[in-house]
Design an enzyme around this catalytic site. Structure first.
Site, PDB file in Angstrom:
ATOM      1  N   HIS A   5       0.845  -1.204   0.000  1.00 49.66           N
ATOM      2  CA  HIS A   5       0.000   0.000   0.000  1.00 49.66           C
ATOM      3  C   HIS A   5       0.876   1.247   0.000  1.00 49.66           C
ATOM      4  CE1 HIS A   5      -4.108   1.717   1.038  1.00 49.66           C
ATOM      5  NE2 HIS A   5      -3.311   2.780   1.023  1.00 49.66           N
ATOM      6  N   HIS A   7       1.220   5.022  -2.196  1.00 49.62           N
ATOM      7  CA  HIS A   7       0.719   5.953  -3.204  1.00 49.62           C
ATOM      8  C   HIS A   7       1.862   6.720  -3.853  1.00 49.62           C
ATOM      9  CE1 HIS A   7      -3.671   5.705  -2.371  1.00 49.62           C
ATOM     10  NE2 HIS A   7      -3.249   5.338  -1.160  1.00 49.62           N
ATOM     11  N   ASP A   9       1.729   9.493  -5.763  1.00 44.55           N
ATOM     12  CA  ASP A   9       1.646  10.951  -5.645  1.00 44.55           C
ATOM     13  C   ASP A   9       1.911  11.437  -4.226  1.00 44.55           C
ATOM     14  OD1 ASP A   9      -0.710   9.808  -4.808  1.00 44.55           O
ATOM     15  OD2 ASP A   9      -2.033  11.047  -6.033  1.00 44.55           O
ATOM     16  N   GLY A 166      -9.726   7.776  -2.244  1.00 47.41           N
ATOM     17  CA  GLY A 166     -10.417   9.055  -2.125  1.00 47.41           C
ATOM     18  C   GLY A 166     -11.109   9.215  -0.782  1.00 47.41           C
ATOM     19  N   HIS A 193      -9.931   0.692  -0.622  1.00 42.15           N
ATOM     20  CA  HIS A 193      -9.799   1.480   0.610  1.00 42.15           C
ATOM     21  C   HIS A 193     -11.123   1.409   1.382  1.00 42.15           C
ATOM     22  CE1 HIS A 193      -6.228   3.322  -1.161  1.00 42.15           C
ATOM     23  NE2 HIS A 193      -6.042   4.049  -0.068  1.00 42.15           N
ATOM     24  N   GLU A 196     -11.229   3.191   7.037  1.00 42.85           N
ATOM     25  CA  GLU A 196     -10.246   4.189   7.469  1.00 42.85           C
ATOM     26  C   GLU A 196     -10.988   5.387   8.044  1.00 42.85           C
ATOM     27  OE1 GLU A 196      -6.521   6.847   5.697  1.00 42.85           O
ATOM     28  OE2 GLU A 196      -8.034   6.032   4.340  1.00 42.85           O
ATOM     29  N   ASP A 273       1.748   3.953   3.288  1.00 43.39           N
ATOM     30  CA  ASP A 273       0.696   4.752   2.649  1.00 43.39           C
ATOM     31  C   ASP A 273       1.307   5.801   1.724  1.00 43.39           C
ATOM     32  OD1 ASP A 273      -1.929   5.327   2.027  1.00 43.39           O
ATOM     33  OD2 ASP A 273      -2.418   6.261   3.934  1.00 43.39           O
TER      34      ASP A 273
END
Length: 314
Positions: A5, A7, A9, A166, A193, A196, A273
């Site tokens: 997991h 990301h 960006d 998102g 996702h 959370e 993350d």
């Protein structure tokens, strides 16, 4: 090390953010690299929830406004991971940000794939693959379906699966059942996702949609019958402890259920993350959870084995 997991960006080199901004004529809020990182790229104590934390992605997404920028970012992140002795990583991003740039999702996917593959050629001891993120929203059904179709098209060629990312609290998981029905039809592996910013209902919705892995999933702890189901079905949770504390998924570190989930037999894994947004590496994350929860090296080895077994393209 293995990470499921991560990301893209949220893991840009700060110096690269500056260079990409300059090359595209994007005005930066500040020029000082340390100040830019602390005030605009990393989560701070002022972030009150996940939605507020997601604002730290605004600038990275802007500078990833061209396929060439995406190619560079994917190359550099893969290179960074190889330098930290990773065995395998799944790197995720949302190609449908192309709707704002004039480029196509396909151009972004191919650029990220090319950058990652070039880094892997230079670091043959490591493996990596891309997860393509669908995005929560009100008006992007067609874009999400295109993301799934692109995942199917490039599956096994640098891409290993899909995701849904998102603002979970604003756009409930169950709204996207149709998108993942398409993924099932096209035999696309996927993680979602859930659990959370939203609670156990989000986790159950993701399970009902066929997910065998969940991004985060930690708020399942609010329903022990659900925890038992996760353990029985060997559903893998991609846990991101530091990120969860930063996003206020739990008020204090002591409330985080990582230890309780592991003890209950849930297949938890360790993840960062977002390396830049959260200001952490996987090695640092592992050290942190060992201090917080008393995990032994054997416990970490078990979690790494869970990750290895759950990887979409190991």
């Amino acid at each position: 090390m293995i990470e499921l997991h991560l990301h893209l960006d949220g893991s840009l080199r700060p110096a690269t953010v500056v260079e990409l901004a300059d090359s595209q004529g994007i005005e930066l809020p500040v020029r000082d690299l340390e100040e830019l990182t602390k005030e605009h790229l990393q989560v701070t104590d002022e972030c009150k929830d996940l939605v507020a934390c997601l604002k730290r992605f605004d600038l990275p997404i802007r500078v990833l406004g061209t396929p060439e920028a995406m190619r560079r970012a994917a190359f550099e992140l893969t290179e960074d991971l190889a330098g930290e002795a990773y065995q395998y990583a799944e790197i995720r991003f949302a190609p449908q940000y192309a709707r704002y740039t004039g480029y196509s999702q396909q151009e972004y996917v191919e650029a990220a794939r090319d950058g990652m593959k070039e880094a892997l050629r230079q670091n043959p001891s490591m493996k990596a693959s891309l997860l393509l993120c669908c995005m929560r929203g009100d008006d992007n059904q067609e874009e999400n379906e295109e993301t799934i179709r692109l995942t199917a098209r490039y599956l096994g060629s640098g891409v290993c699966g899909a995701d849904l990312a998102g603002a979970e609290s604003l756009f409930p998981t169950e709204r996207f059942a149709g998108v993942f029905a398409l993924a099932k039809k096209l035999d696309v592996p996927y993680t979602i996702h859930a659990g959370e910013a939203a609670g156990p209902d989000s986790v159950r919705a993701a399970l009902d949609m066929g997910a065998s892995r969940l991004g985060h999933g930690v708020r399942a702890i609010e329903d022990m019958s659900l925890v038992r189901e996760l353990a029985k079905r060997k559903i893998v949770l991609e846990v991101n402890y530091t990120s969860n504390i930063q996003s206020r998924s739990f008020a204090t570190a002591a409330e985080h259920p990582f230890g309780r989930l592991y003890e209950a037999g849930v297949h938890v894994t360790v993840n960062t993350d977002n390396r830049t947004v959260s200001g952490i590496t996987l090695a640092e994350e592992i050290e942190k959870i060992q201090r917080q929860f008393g995990f032994t090296q054997q416990d970490i080895a078990v979690m790494q084995q869970y990750a290895r077994e759950a990887a979409f393209a190991w």
